[in-house]
Design a protein around this motif. Structure first.
Motif, PDB file in Angstrom:
ATOM      1  N   ALA A 134     -30.097   9.924  -5.251  1.00 47.42           N
ATOM      2  CA  ALA A 134     -29.922   8.749  -6.103  1.00 47.42           C
ATOM      3  C   ALA A 134     -28.753   7.872  -5.661  1.00 47.42           C
ATOM      4  N   PRO A 135     -27.557   8.435  -5.363  1.00 48.10           N
ATOM      5  CA  PRO A 135     -26.473   7.567  -4.868  1.00 48.10           C
ATOM      6  C   PRO A 135     -26.830   6.841  -3.579  1.00 48.10           C
ATOM      7  N   ARG A 136     -27.523   7.528  -2.680  1.00 51.80           N
ATOM      8  CA  ARG A 136     -27.937   6.878  -1.428  1.00 51.80           C
ATOM      9  C   ARG A 136     -28.882   5.709  -1.707  1.00 51.80           C
ATOM     10  N   ASP A 137     -29.907   5.935  -2.530  1.00 50.73           N
ATOM     11  CA  ASP A 137     -30.858   4.871  -2.817  1.00 50.73           C
ATOM     12  C   ASP A 137     -30.222   3.746  -3.623  1.00 50.73           C
ATOM     13  N   ALA A 138     -29.263   4.095  -4.487  1.00 51.12           N
ATOM     14  CA  ALA A 138     -28.554   3.052  -5.229  1.00 51.12           C
ATOM     15  C   ALA A 138     -27.741   2.180  -4.278  1.00 51.12           C
ATOM     16  N   LEU A 139     -27.098   2.778  -3.288  1.00 49.10           N
ATOM     17  CA  LEU A 139     -26.349   2.001  -2.301  1.00 49.10           C
ATOM     18  C   LEU A 139     -27.279   1.054  -1.542  1.00 49.10           C
ATOM     19  N   THR A 166     -30.106  -0.299  -2.741  1.00 49.34           N
ATOM     20  CA  THR A 166     -30.494  -1.406  -3.623  1.00 49.34           C
ATOM     21  C   THR A 166     -29.343  -2.383  -3.830  1.00 49.34           C
ATOM     22  N   LEU A 167     -28.117  -1.877  -3.864  1.00 47.76           N
ATOM     23  CA  LEU A 167     -26.953  -2.736  -4.091  1.00 47.76           C
ATOM     24  C   LEU A 167     -26.510  -3.451  -2.814  1.00 47.76           C
ATOM     25  N   SER A 168     -27.048  -3.039  -1.676  1.00 47.39           N
ATOM     26  CA  SER A 168     -26.728  -3.686  -0.402  1.00 47.39           C
ATOM     27  C   SER A 168     -27.797  -4.689   0.012  1.00 47.39           C
ATOM     28  N   THR A 169     -28.791  -4.923  -0.863  1.00 51.00           N
ATOM     29  CA  THR A 169     -29.971  -5.697  -0.476  1.00 51.00           C
ATOM     30  C   THR A 169     -30.365  -6.647  -1.600  1.00 51.00           C
ATOM     31  N   ASN A 213     -24.908  -1.431   5.958  1.00 48.87           N
ATOM     32  CA  ASN A 213     -24.855  -0.221   5.137  1.00 48.87           C
ATOM     33  C   ASN A 213     -26.208   0.481   5.107  1.00 48.87           C
ATOM     34  N   VAL A 214     -27.297  -0.297   5.064  1.00 54.36           N
ATOM     35  CA  VAL A 214     -28.633   0.303   5.087  1.00 54.36           C
ATOM     36  C   VAL A 214     -28.864   1.014   6.416  1.00 54.36           C
ATOM     37  N   VAL A 215     -28.433   0.403   7.532  1.00 55.05           N
ATOM     38  CA  VAL A 215     -28.592   1.028   8.843  1.00 55.05           C
ATOM     39  C   VAL A 215     -27.764   2.310   8.931  1.00 55.05           C
ATOM     40  N   ALA A 216     -26.529   2.270   8.409  1.00 54.07           N
ATOM     41  CA  ALA A 216     -25.691   3.472   8.433  1.00 54.07           C
ATOM     42  C   ALA A 216     -26.313   4.593   7.608  1.00 54.07           C
ATOM     43  N   LEU A 217     -26.811   4.235   6.421  1.00 53.83           N
ATOM     44  CA  LEU A 217     -27.460   5.249   5.583  1.00 53.83           C
ATOM     45  C   LEU A 217     -28.736   5.758   6.244  1.00 53.83           C
ATOM     46  N   GLY A 218     -29.463   4.875   6.928  1.00 53.80           N
ATOM     47  CA  GLY A 218     -30.648   5.316   7.658  1.00 53.80           C
ATOM     48  C   GLY A 218     -30.301   6.278   8.781  1.00 53.80           C
ATOM     49  N   PHE A 244     -19.019   5.840   8.639  1.00 60.78           N
ATOM     50  CA  PHE A 244     -19.704   4.563   8.773  1.00 60.78           C
ATOM     51  C   PHE A 244     -20.303   3.983   7.490  1.00 60.78           C
ATOM     52  N   VAL A 245     -20.530   4.782   6.461  1.00 59.25           N
ATOM     53  CA  VAL A 245     -21.104   4.253   5.223  1.00 59.25           C
ATOM     54  C   VAL A 245     -19.990   3.733   4.337  1.00 59.25           C
ATOM     55  N   ARG A 246     -20.182   2.522   3.792  1.00 57.70           N
ATOM     56  CA  ARG A 246     -19.169   1.906   2.925  1.00 57.70           C
ATOM     57  C   ARG A 246     -19.431   2.266   1.467  1.00 57.70           C
TER      58      ARG A 246
END
Length: 426
Positions: free
Chosen positions: A138-143, A145-148, A29-34, A207-209
């Protein structure tokens, strides 16, 4: 100084399986968001690279007027960040809220075509673009933190920001290439930027969950996040300290456009080279983001953030100094990129575990809002100071502000309490 490594009853559960060490892979998820951020930054930096020239040299805006528009570019999204963050937490739809934000920013690129040479219309379009950024950040950064797991947040944000900086590196090059092909046609840059931004929205959708692995799904009857619960964040002393520090740090930061205009003025650069100034900053950001994220996990995130703002102060001093030439230009851009690499994601990594998972997006939005509002004030004040006393005085005062804010920030966040000093077991 390990604010972001606090053990809490409601903290994220530790990751299962073998512990990840060093520069191990981050979650999918971090890679997809990146990837989404990388593509979006290509689009955004194409516009950012040419906008100061378009406004100051093309439309003949004064430094004060440019400062107002530059502040709007970031500050307009302030209140919407909190609304978007709260909505994402209340309804558990972080991906949806982020997607709306990315789509708004994409549409704004076409709005620049319709705005023409009207400064109020350009300001409105810029505000829409920043509203989109306010919704998505904020939603992106929250995802993330919640994926890590908590002990790897610095690395995760470092990898994400490194991917983001690849886009920031490529964007000005793309703008430079478009201008070489079509001449001084800013419209072509805006259209190309829109097409790239639309691609980022497609990648997000595919691709983002919505729910990272390990996050429990909502059960019928589970209470939704309430306004009262969100306001309860402000009753937490560590959260209040963090919000105040973030706002003060934002107040000491002037816009990229001002930095690049000062460099262009000092070194008498040709206008065609102006978009490449952002490339130098982005290259340093790209190289340093992941290593500094890992370093922040090891030695503490606050020292890395403080070091980043020290690099910002040094950047301002170089802009005000008597020495000229390409070596000074390269050093200035390298320090400016170091500032971003050491602060952009690390500050959110520092904040993440202090905030409960149910209110993670809202809390991150509050931090970003404090910085955005302070940045709006900073840009207007810097533009006014430039217009009244000249650029050299303005940048020296900015350097002095960085030094004062750093002292206050250390006093606020380097608390002797266990909350700020305890590490998460590895």
């Amino acid at each position: 100084m390990y604010l972001s490594t606090v053990s809490r009853p409601d903290a994220d559960p530790p990751s299962s399986g073998r512990p990840r060490r060093g520069l191990a892979l981050v979650s999918g998820n971090v890679v997809a968001l990146g990837t989404v951020s990388l593509i979006t930054d290509v689009s955004a930096e194409m516009v950012t690279a040419v906008l100061p020239l378009y406004l100051v040299l093309g439309l003949q805006l004064s430094p004060l007027a440019f400062g107002v528009l530059d502040g709007v570019h970031t500050g307009a999204s302030a209140l919407l960040r909190v609304v978007g963050g709260f909505a994402a937490d209340r309804f558990g739809r972080r991906k949806l809220v982020a997607g709306v934000g990315y789509a708004l920013s994409a549409v704004a690129k076409l709005g620049l075509l319709l705005a023409g040479r009207s400064v109020p219309a350009i300001g409105a379009v810029i505000a829409v673009d920043r509203l989109g950024k306010g919704l998505r950040s904020a939603p992106r950064d929250a995802l993330i933190t919640l994926s890590t797991p908590a002990e790897a947040l610095g690395r995760a944000f470092g990898v994400h920001r490194a991917m983001d900086s690849v886009g920031a590196f490529l964007g000005p090059l793309a703008a430079f290439a478009v201008l070489l092909v079509v001449g001084q046609s800013y419209d072509a840059v805006f259209v190309t930027s829109f097409c790239v931004a639309a691609l980022a929205v497609v990648v997000l959708v595919l691709f983002v969950r919505e729910r990272p692995p390990g996050e429990p799904t909502d059960r019928p009857g589970d209470p939704k996040v309430s306004v009262r619960e969100a306001l309860g964040l402000l009753r937490s002393r560590p959260t209040r300290r963090l919000l105040l520090a973030a706002a003060l740090l934002g107040l000491a930061t002037i816009g990229d456009g001002f930095v690049y205009l000062l460099l262009q003025r000092r070194e008498d650069l040709g206008l065609r080279w102006f978009p490449l100034l952002a490339v130098g900053t982005s290259l340093a950001y790209l190289v340093l983001a992941a290593p500094l994220g890992v370093l922040a996990d090891r030695i503490g995130r606050l020292p890395v953030v403080v070091g980043g703002y020290a690099a910002l102060g040094a950047t301002y001093l170089l802009l005000a100094g008597p020495v000229h030439g390409w070596p000074v230009l390269a050093l200035t851009l390298a320090l400016y990129g170091t500032f971003y690499a050491a602060t952009d994601g690390v500050l959110i990594a520092l904040a993440g575990p202090v905030l409960p998972p149910r209110l993670r997006t809202t809390g991150i939005a509050l931090v970003q809002t404090g910085q955005a509002l302070a940045y709006l004030v900073s840009s207007v004040l810097f533009g006014l100071t430039w217009q009244a006393w000249g650029p050299d005085t303005a940048i020296r005062l900015a350097a002095l502000a960085v030094a004062g804010v750093l002292v206050v920030t250390v006093l606020l966040l380097a608390s002797p309490s266990r909350l700020f000093t305890r590490k998460v077991p590895r």
